[in-house]
Write a protein that holds these residues in place. Structure first.
Motif, mmCIF file in Angstrom:
data_model
loop_
_atom_site.group_PDB
_atom_site.id
_atom_site.type_symbol
_atom_site.label_atom_id
_atom_site.label_comp_id
_atom_site.label_asym_id
_atom_site.label_seq_id
_atom_site.Cartn_x
_atom_site.Cartn_y
_atom_site.Cartn_z
ATOM 1 N N ARG A 37 0.819 -1.216 0.000
ATOM 2 C CA ARG A 37 0.000 0.000 0.000
ATOM 3 C C ARG A 37 0.853 1.266 0.000
ATOM 4 O O ARG A 37 0.389 2.333 -0.402
ATOM 5 C CB ARG A 37 -0.932 0.020 1.211
ATOM 6 N N PHE A 38 2.117 1.154 0.461
ATOM 7 C CA PHE A 38 3.002 2.310 0.578
ATOM 8 C C PHE A 38 3.943 2.499 -0.611
ATOM 9 O O PHE A 38 4.628 3.505 -0.692
ATOM 10 C CB PHE A 38 3.866 2.184 1.841
ATOM 11 N N VAL A 39 4.048 1.507 -1.496
ATOM 12 C CA VAL A 39 5.033 1.545 -2.576
ATOM 13 C C VAL A 39 4.360 2.036 -3.854
ATOM 14 O O VAL A 39 3.462 1.384 -4.377
ATOM 15 C CB VAL A 39 5.669 0.157 -2.796
ATOM 16 N N VAL A 40 4.811 3.176 -4.368
ATOM 17 C CA VAL A 40 4.151 3.759 -5.535
ATOM 18 C C VAL A 40 4.626 3.161 -6.850
ATOM 19 O O VAL A 40 3.873 3.156 -7.819
ATOM 20 C CB VAL A 40 4.270 5.302 -5.572
ATOM 21 N N SER A 41 5.871 2.687 -6.896
ATOM 22 C CA SER A 41 6.384 2.161 -8.160
ATOM 23 C C SER A 41 7.735 1.487 -7.948
ATOM 24 O O SER A 41 8.351 1.611 -6.897
ATOM 25 C CB SER A 41 6.567 3.302 -9.170
ATOM 26 N N ARG A 42 8.185 0.838 -8.983
ATOM 27 C CA ARG A 42 9.533 0.257 -8.980
ATOM 28 C C ARG A 42 10.575 1.363 -8.826
ATOM 29 O O ARG A 42 11.557 1.215 -8.097
ATOM 30 C CB ARG A 42 9.757 -0.521 -10.277
ATOM 31 N N HIS A 44 10.407 4.058 -7.195
ATOM 32 C CA HIS A 44 10.443 4.438 -5.778
ATOM 33 C C HIS A 44 11.497 3.598 -5.053
ATOM 34 O O HIS A 44 12.368 4.131 -4.350
ATOM 35 C CB HIS A 44 9.040 4.222 -5.204
ATOM 36 N N LEU A 45 11.458 2.286 -5.245
ATOM 37 C CA LEU A 45 12.396 1.403 -4.554
ATOM 38 C C LEU A 45 13.787 1.441 -5.183
ATOM 39 O O LEU A 45 14.789 1.341 -4.468
ATOM 40 C CB LEU A 45 11.846 -0.017 -4.508
ATOM 41 N N GLU A 46 13.861 1.598 -6.488
ATOM 42 C CA GLU A 46 15.175 1.719 -7.140
ATOM 43 C C GLU A 46 15.942 2.913 -6.603
ATOM 44 O O GLU A 46 17.138 2.848 -6.338
ATOM 45 C CB GLU A 46 15.016 1.842 -8.660
ATOM 46 N N ARG A 47 15.236 4.024 -6.438
ATOM 47 C CA ARG A 47 15.874 5.239 -5.917
ATOM 48 C C ARG A 47 16.326 5.035 -4.476
ATOM 49 O O ARG A 47 17.412 5.486 -4.082
ATOM 50 C CB ARG A 47 14.910 6.423 -6.032
ATOM 51 N N ALA A 48 15.507 4.339 -3.680
ATOM 52 C CA ALA A 48 15.874 4.064 -2.290
ATOM 53 C C ALA A 48 17.139 3.215 -2.222
ATOM 54 O O ALA A 48 18.040 3.494 -1.417
ATOM 55 C CB ALA A 48 14.727 3.373 -1.567
ATOM 56 N N GLY A 120 1.798 -12.403 -7.372
ATOM 57 C CA GLY A 120 0.932 -11.661 -8.274
ATOM 58 C C GLY A 120 1.248 -10.186 -8.178
ATOM 59 O O GLY A 120 1.888 -9.741 -7.229
ATOM 60 N N PRO A 121 0.814 -9.418 -9.148
ATOM 61 C CA PRO A 121 1.147 -7.987 -9.167
ATOM 62 C C PRO A 121 0.521 -7.221 -7.998
ATOM 63 O O PRO A 121 -0.633 -7.431 -7.645
ATOM 64 C CB PRO A 121 0.591 -7.504 -10.505
ATOM 65 N N THR A 122 1.335 -6.362 -7.410
ATOM 66 C CA THR A 122 0.842 -5.467 -6.363
ATOM 67 C C THR A 122 1.245 -4.028 -6.630
ATOM 68 O O THR A 122 0.538 -3.113 -6.229
ATOM 69 C CB THR A 122 1.374 -5.879 -4.965
ATOM 70 N N LEU A 123 2.395 -3.822 -7.277
ATOM 71 C CA LEU A 123 2.867 -2.457 -7.515
ATOM 72 C C LEU A 123 1.838 -1.665 -8.306
ATOM 73 O O LEU A 123 1.413 -2.077 -9.382
ATOM 74 C CB LEU A 123 4.185 -2.461 -8.286
ATOM 75 N N GLY A 124 1.461 -0.548 -7.750
ATOM 76 C CA GLY A 124 0.480 0.309 -8.406
ATOM 77 C C GLY A 124 -0.944 -0.154 -8.191
ATOM 78 O O GLY A 124 -1.836 0.649 -7.972
ATOM 79 N N GLU A 125 -1.160 -1.462 -8.192
ATOM 80 C CA GLU A 125 -2.511 -1.993 -8.032
ATOM 81 C C GLU A 125 -2.984 -1.944 -6.582
ATOM 82 O O GLU A 125 -4.166 -1.823 -6.321
ATOM 83 C CB GLU A 125 -2.572 -3.436 -8.548
ATOM 84 N N ARG A 126 -2.078 -2.108 -5.647
ATOM 85 C CA ARG A 126 -2.447 -2.148 -4.232
ATOM 86 C C ARG A 126 -2.078 -0.876 -3.483
ATOM 87 O O ARG A 126 -2.381 -0.741 -2.311
ATOM 88 C CB ARG A 126 -1.773 -3.342 -3.551
ATOM 89 N N VAL A 145 0.645 20.992 -8.257
ATOM 90 C CA VAL A 145 1.790 21.639 -8.893
ATOM 91 C C VAL A 145 2.509 20.678 -9.837
ATOM 92 O O VAL A 145 3.046 21.092 -10.852
ATOM 93 C CB VAL A 145 2.766 22.182 -7.812
ATOM 94 N N VAL A 146 2.516 19.406 -9.520
ATOM 95 C CA VAL A 146 3.211 18.425 -10.363
ATOM 96 C C VAL A 146 2.227 17.629 -11.224
ATOM 97 O O VAL A 146 2.497 16.503 -11.616
ATOM 98 C CB VAL A 146 4.093 17.464 -9.531
ATOM 99 N N ASP A 147 1.089 18.220 -11.519
ATOM 100 C CA ASP A 147 0.074 17.592 -12.367
ATOM 101 C C ASP A 147 -0.334 16.215 -11.876
ATOM 102 O O ASP A 147 -0.524 15.288 -12.664
ATOM 103 C CB ASP A 147 0.558 17.516 -13.824
ATOM 104 N N GLY A 148 -0.458 16.068 -10.567
ATOM 105 C CA GLY A 148 -0.956 14.820 -10.001
ATOM 106 C C GLY A 148 0.015 13.658 -10.040
ATOM 107 O O GLY A 148 -0.393 12.513 -9.887
ATOM 108 N N ASP A 149 1.290 13.920 -10.242
ATOM 109 C CA ASP A 149 2.273 12.839 -10.322
ATOM 110 C C ASP A 149 2.781 12.481 -8.923
ATOM 111 O O ASP A 149 3.811 12.975 -8.461
ATOM 112 C CB ASP A 149 3.430 13.237 -11.233
ATOM 113 N N LEU A 150 2.039 11.612 -8.269
ATOM 114 C CA LEU A 150 2.377 11.193 -6.916
ATOM 115 C C LEU A 150 3.733 10.487 -6.877
ATOM 116 O O LEU A 150 4.519 10.682 -5.952
ATOM 117 C CB LEU A 150 1.280 10.269 -6.366
ATOM 118 N N GLU A 151 4.026 9.700 -7.888
ATOM 119 C CA GLU A 151 5.311 8.994 -7.939
ATOM 120 C C GLU A 151 6.476 9.973 -7.870
ATOM 121 O O GLU A 151 7.426 9.771 -7.112
ATOM 122 C CB GLU A 151 5.417 8.143 -9.204
ATOM 123 N N ALA A 152 6.421 11.045 -8.635
ATOM 124 C CA ALA A 152 7.510 12.019 -8.648
ATOM 125 C C ALA A 152 7.709 12.634 -7.261
ATOM 126 O O ALA A 152 8.851 12.833 -6.821
ATOM 127 C CB ALA A 152 7.230 13.114 -9.674
#
Length: 165
Positions: A37-42, A44-48, A120-126, A145-152
């Motif tokens: 539920r807390f992970v927005v994308s791959r 996100h974790l790659e940057r971490a 099964g897939p969870t990224l983005g879906e959960r 301000v970022v046009d709804g780009d939560l990932e960014a």
């Protein structure tokens, strides 16, 4: 970096974490589990992972353990107890398990053998957008301000942990 995604029922959190640690030690990999539920994308974790490794290479790490350092960056927090909010808990959970190292295939195989994970897939879906926005303190104005780009914005929060040191 490999991501094992799926649903798991965790009856005993300590035993679950112990299994992750055993597999990590056996395969010489880093393994960290996240509540999907807390992970927005791959990204996100790659940057971490990238920033945690950079901190470790410079001797600026916060935690003694690489997996915990990655969790700190992924959560954008310096306090381990606050970062653990992004980790897994007991009960049925959608998870993203990060596996990083030279033996990722073997580690994933062992995790699938030892844990009752329905892959099964969870990224983005959960991902739970209101939960993510609250956790990373992202308001309506900032999101607009970022046009709804939560990932960014989340990836930016991950990077800001370095600046806040």
């Amino acid at each position: 970096m490999r991501l094992l995604e799926g649903t798991v029922t965790i009856a005993d959190l300590d035993a679950f974490i112990e299994t992750l640690g055993e597999v990590a030690d056996e395969t010489e990999t880093t393994i960290q589990a996240f509540d999907a539920r807390f992970v927005v994308s791959r990204a996100h974790l790659e940057r971490a992972v990238e920033l945690a490794d950079r901190a470790i290479s410079r001797g600026n790490e916060i935690a003694r353990d690489r997996a915990v350092e990655i969790l700190l960056y992924a959560s954008g927090r310096r306090q381990i107890n606050r970062a653990f909010e992004m980790g897994v808990g007991e009960g049925e959970r959608s998870v993203v398990i990060l596996i990083d190292g030279d033996h990722e295939d073997e580690a994933e195989e062992r995790l699938l053998e030892r844990l009752d994970i329905e892959a099964g897939p969870t990224l983005g879906e959960r991902m739970d957008e209101p939960l993510v926005r609250d956790f990373f303190d992202i308001g309506e104005e900032e999101l607009a301000v970022v046009d709804g780009d939560l990932e960014a914005l989340v990836v930016e929060r991950v990077a800001l942990l370095t600046v806040e040191r």
